[in-house]
Write a protein that holds these residues in place. Structure first.
Motif, PDB file in Angstrom:
ATOM      1  N   GLU A  84      34.291  31.676  38.101  1.00 60.62           N
ATOM      2  CA  GLU A  84      34.492  32.343  36.812  1.00 60.62           C
ATOM      3  C   GLU A  84      34.282  33.846  36.949  1.00 60.62           C
ATOM      4  N   TYR A  85      33.274  34.259  37.729  1.00 56.11           N
ATOM      5  CA  TYR A  85      33.048  35.694  37.932  1.00 56.11           C
ATOM      6  C   TYR A  85      34.202  36.322  38.720  1.00 56.11           C
ATOM      7  N   ILE A  86      34.664  35.626  39.750  1.00 54.77           N
ATOM      8  CA  ILE A  86      35.780  36.158  40.548  1.00 54.77           C
ATOM      9  C   ILE A  86      37.039  36.274  39.697  1.00 54.77           C
ATOM     10  N   GLN A  87      37.346  35.239  38.931  1.00 59.45           N
ATOM     11  CA  GLN A  87      38.544  35.268  38.090  1.00 59.45           C
ATOM     12  C   GLN A  87      38.424  36.277  36.959  1.00 59.45           C
ATOM     13  N   GLY A  88      37.172  36.649  36.637  1.00 55.93           N
ATOM     14  CA  GLY A  88      36.954  37.650  35.594  1.00 55.93           C
ATOM     15  C   GLY A  88      36.921  39.073  36.115  1.00 55.93           C
ATOM     16  N   GLY A  89      37.217  39.259  37.404  1.00 55.00           N
ATOM     17  CA  GLY A  89      37.332  40.617  37.951  1.00 55.00           C
ATOM     18  C   GLY A  89      36.221  41.047  38.875  1.00 55.00           C
ATOM     19  N   CYS A  90      35.219  40.204  39.137  1.00 55.82           N
ATOM     20  CA  CYS A  90      34.166  40.575  40.085  1.00 55.82           C
ATOM     21  C   CYS A  90      34.767  40.737  41.476  1.00 55.82           C
TER      22      CYS A  90
ATOM     23  N   ARG B 189      41.630  37.213  34.383  1.00 51.19           N
ATOM     24  CA  ARG B 189      42.748  38.132  34.559  1.00 51.19           C
ATOM     25  C   ARG B 189      44.070  37.384  34.559  1.00 51.19           C
ATOM     26  N   ALA B 190      45.028  37.940  33.837  1.00 50.93           N
ATOM     27  CA  ALA B 190      46.358  37.333  33.794  1.00 50.93           C
ATOM     28  C   ALA B 190      47.110  37.678  35.079  1.00 50.93           C
ATOM     29  N   PRO B 191      47.989  36.810  35.543  1.00 53.34           N
ATOM     30  CA  PRO B 191      48.774  37.125  36.739  1.00 53.34           C
ATOM     31  C   PRO B 191      49.723  38.284  36.454  1.00 53.34           C
ATOM     32  N   PRO B 192      50.128  39.044  37.488  1.00 47.28           N
ATOM     33  CA  PRO B 192      51.046  40.164  37.276  1.00 47.28           C
ATOM     34  C   PRO B 192      52.387  39.686  36.736  1.00 47.28           C
ATOM     35  N   ALA B 193      53.036  40.587  35.972  1.00 46.32           N
ATOM     36  CA  ALA B 193      54.337  40.234  35.393  1.00 46.32           C
ATOM     37  C   ALA B 193      55.356  39.923  36.485  1.00 46.32           C
ATOM     38  N   ALA B 194      55.297  40.704  37.567  1.00 42.07           N
ATOM     39  CA  ALA B 194      56.191  40.460  38.699  1.00 42.07           C
ATOM     40  C   ALA B 194      55.355  39.932  39.854  1.00 42.07           C
ATOM     41  N   PRO B 195      55.735  38.807  40.464  1.00 42.34           N
ATOM     42  CA  PRO B 195      54.942  38.248  41.568  1.00 42.34           C
ATOM     43  C   PRO B 195      54.784  39.255  42.706  1.00 42.34           C
ATOM     44  N   MET B 196      53.573  39.318  43.289  1.00 38.80           N
ATOM     45  CA  MET B 196      53.314  40.213  44.417  1.00 38.80           C
ATOM     46  C   MET B 196      53.630  39.485  45.714  1.00 38.80           C
TER      47      MET B 196
ATOM     48  N   PHE C 147      24.122  37.940  38.648  1.00 39.22           N
ATOM     49  CA  PHE C 147      24.684  38.299  37.354  1.00 39.22           C
ATOM     50  C   PHE C 147      24.018  37.525  36.225  1.00 39.22           C
ATOM     51  N   ALA C 148      23.600  36.294  36.496  1.00 40.40           N
ATOM     52  CA  ALA C 148      22.885  35.528  35.473  1.00 40.40           C
ATOM     53  C   ALA C 148      21.554  36.198  35.150  1.00 40.40           C
ATOM     54  N   HIS C 149      20.859  36.694  36.186  1.00 42.40           N
ATOM     55  CA  HIS C 149      19.578  37.373  35.974  1.00 42.40           C
ATOM     56  C   HIS C 149      19.755  38.627  35.125  1.00 42.40           C
ATOM     57  N   LYS C 150      20.907  39.279  35.289  1.00 40.15           N
ATOM     58  CA  LYS C 150      21.182  40.482  34.497  1.00 40.15           C
ATOM     59  C   LYS C 150      21.813  40.151  33.144  1.00 40.15           C
ATOM     60  N   HIS C 151      21.972  38.859  32.867  1.00 40.47           N
ATOM     61  CA  HIS C 151      22.592  38.395  31.622  1.00 40.47           C
ATOM     62  C   HIS C 151      24.005  38.956  31.469  1.00 40.47           C
ATOM     63  N   MET C 152      24.743  39.003  32.558  1.00 38.57           N
ATOM     64  CA  MET C 152      26.115  39.504  32.539  1.00 38.57           C
ATOM     65  C   MET C 152      27.092  38.330  32.551  1.00 38.57           C
ATOM     66  N   GLU C 153      27.897  38.260  31.519  1.00 34.00           N
ATOM     67  CA  GLU C 153      28.912  37.209  31.421  1.00 34.00           C
ATOM     68  C   GLU C 153      30.109  37.578  32.299  1.00 34.00           C
ATOM     69  N   PRO C 154      30.860  36.586  32.777  1.00 25.97           N
ATOM     70  CA  PRO C 154      32.097  36.917  33.498  1.00 25.97           C
ATOM     71  C   PRO C 154      33.065  37.648  32.575  1.00 25.97           C
ATOM     72  N   GLY C 155      33.886  38.512  33.149  1.00 25.07           N
ATOM     73  CA  GLY C 155      34.922  39.164  32.364  1.00 25.07           C
ATOM     74  C   GLY C 155      35.994  38.172  31.970  1.00 25.07           C
ATOM     75  N   PRO C 156      36.899  38.570  31.058  1.00 28.02           N
ATOM     76  CA  PRO C 156      38.001  37.676  30.689  1.00 28.02           C
ATOM     77  C   PRO C 156      38.874  37.382  31.913  1.00 28.02           C
TER      78      PRO C 156
END
Length: 565
Positions: free
Chosen positions: A276-282, A541-548, A530-539
């Motif tokens: 969840e953290y990785i998908q949220g931009g970590c 991330r949506a995939p790019p409009a054009a595939p990389m 991140f849990a110790h810092k009470h940091m939630e995962p970011g939203p």
């Protein structure tokens, strides 16, 4: 072919009737768990106890389609050495993981045996298996007690708490032990976090057991116990009586309690997965530190650990490629700093007293402890794992192997960047890979650097190459007890375990297994920080409009003239 599903099983271990090897005291047991002949975990050491209930669980993957052979080895631990040869072997028991989870209540008791003494009674070991949930919550508890019974004639009690999960039809499983508070009848324990599944299987209405003991040199005396639930009795400002049944039976109606356990703070905190953290931009930032000390031997010597033979590989390269291949996809810019320590880089001139780099004078020469391996003082970054390999190969032409083996400078170097991330809301996490061949020269400063870094978004992986004595490295890996260091005249414990050490020779037959071994703890270290810092995962991330479209990496350039090129 559909692959079998894999889940995680938590093994909790207790033993009874262990052998006595110490003359003046009881054994100090520890259990080592092997899965298919490979070590997967160790419990903590328990002092002076022939009937230990270990608090630290061992987690193993469960694969229905695979016969998973387990071995539980009990040792009497006589020193801080991580080498099992340094301790007395008490006995072992064998079974499969299926035999544990398939037993009534998923609990299996086995007789311990010593192969050298067949037939000798060595005690028993009981193992309970529980499947871990995919999502869990943490319980935060801050507890204190008042007016606990005094068990000492010439002083005051030294109280500590033991938490056990109550299991229907099975022995209670010890899940946590709070620290000992010396000579205090009104002890205040440090706040702690524990998985709600570990404590009460995630059921806030399920009771768990708390015992308060007085610590003594040869064991402990029970002060009192209580059964509580999280949602009813263990709430802020609630007080619970500690009861001692023996004392109650002796005093009868005059008995009130053996002290009161009080709750200063209690809460249930939602936890998030590493993914969840990785998908949220970590983003994971990967740094490599390479040992250029003289103990590696001259690079043109076939016995050198830096020697490149006809197969184009050595243990340093194998470690870089195995670990880097796993980390690389999690770093979006693919730029990795590579630092060298213990060597004299003739291909780069570092200004005297440059605050960005650390040097020591050894035998009249300046040796650098964190120089850029690519030779670029302004830009020590290498592009991708292939760039790291290229820079390392080229460096072998221009570095004089020297000494000493100091870890603290490279740890502080990376910690400077981690501290910047620590102060902000951007989710970045730093992983430092140190590849080394021998004993640390600055152990005190290294411990201090690690303890200071333990509060930062940072993990340290140490891979030991060659066959040197790595006992000092194992001391830094806080799997069995928290690392401590002397800071400003006071002993300070690490906030969390951020070090993982693995000797390369264990995987020399198959280097591809190195990365899973050294990186196994990183996801939980990221999540716990991140849990110790009470940091939630970011939203997410949506995939790019054009595939990389990703292009394959070019093979590394080879530097002619070294080893077998």
């Amino acid at each position: 072919v559909m692959e079998g599903l894999v889940s995680q099983v938590e093994l909790r271990i207790q033993a009874s009737g262990l052998l006595k090897f110490d003359v003046l005291s009881k054994s100090d047991p520890m259990c080592v768990v092997l899965l298919d002949d490979g070590e997967v975990g160790r419990t903590e050491r328990i002092s002076n106890d022939h009937d230990p209930k270990f608090g630290k669980a061992v987690v193993v993957p469960y694969m229905f389609e695979t016969p998973q052979r387990l071995c539980f080895k009990l040792y009497d631990v006589d020193s801080d050495s991580q080498s099992l040869d340094a301790h007395d072997f008490l006995g072992e028991a064998h079974c499969t993981l299926a035999q544990i989870v398939g037993s009534v209540g998923s609990q299996r008791s086995m007789e311990l045996q010593r192969p050298s003494e067949p037939g000798r009674k060595c005690g028993t070991v009981t193992v309970t298996g529980e499947e871990l949930p995919e999502n869990d919550a943490n319980v935060y508890l801050s507890l204190y007690a008042t007016k606990v019974d005094n068990k000492d004639y010439l002083g005051k009690s030294d109280p500590f708490l033991v938490f056990s999960r109550k299991l229907e039809g099975r022995k209670p499983a010890l899940v946590h032990k709070a620290e000992v508070i010396d000579t205090d009848l009104n002890p205040v324990w440090a706040p702690f976090r524990i998985s709600s599944f570990t404590l009460c299987r995630g059921d806030l209405h399920a009771p768990f057991h708390i015992e308060c003991h007085d610590e003594d040199k040869n064991g402990s005396d029970l002060i009192g116990t209580c059964d509580v639930t999280l949602n009813q009795r263990l709430q802020p400002n609630v007080a619970v009586d500690l009861s001692n049944e023996k004392k109650k039976a002796k005093k009868g109606k005059k008995y009130k309690n053996s002290g009161t356990l009080c709750v200063r703070a209690a809460r249930v905190e939602k936890t998030h997965s590493f993914l969840e953290y990785i998908q949220g931009g970590c983003e994971l930032n990967f740094t490599v530190a390479i040992d250029y000390t003289a103990s590696n031997k001259v690079v043109t010597d076939p016995e050198s650990l830096h020697y490149i033979g006809p197969d184009g590989i050595n243990q340093y390269l194998a470690a870089i490629e195995a670990v880097g291949a796993v980390i690389e996809p999690y770093d979006t810019d693919q730029l990795f700093p590579v630092l060298g320590f213990g060597g004299i880089p003739n291909y780069v001139t570092i200004p005297p007293r440059d605050p960005h780099y650390t040097s020591v004078v050894t035998q009249g020469r300046d040796t650098y402890m964190d120089f850029p391996v690519n030779g670029n003082l302004q830009n020590p970054y290498c592009t991708g794992v292939r760039g790291i390999v290229d820079a390392y190969l080229r460096s072998l032409q221009g570095v004089v192997l020297w000494g000493p083996t100091n870890f603290a400078p490279v740890i502080r170097h990376v910690a400077r960047f981690a501290s910047e991330a620590h102060g902000g809301q951007e989710q970045r996490y730093y992983v430092l890979l140190i590849i080394t061949d021998g004993t640390i020269s600055d152990m005190g400063k290294t411990k201090e650097a690690i303890v200071r870094a333990s509060s930062l978004p940072m993990s340290i992986i140490i891979v030991g190459v060659g066959r040197a004595d790595f006992s000092s490295m194992e001391e830094l890996d806080g799997d069995t007890c928290k690392l401590t260091a002397s800071i400003n005249g006071h002993m300070v414990a690490a906030d969390r375990d951020i070090v993982q050490f693995v000797p390369f020779h264990r995987f020399s037959h198959d280097p591809t297994k190195l990365a899973p071994a050294v990186l196994a703890e990183v996801p939980d270290q990221v999540r716990s920080y991140f849990a110790h810092k009470h940091m939630e995962p970011g939203p997410k991330r949506a995939p790019p409009a054009a595939p990389m479209l990703y292009q394959p990496s070019a093979p590394p350039a080879q530097a002619p003239g070294v080893g077998g090129w």
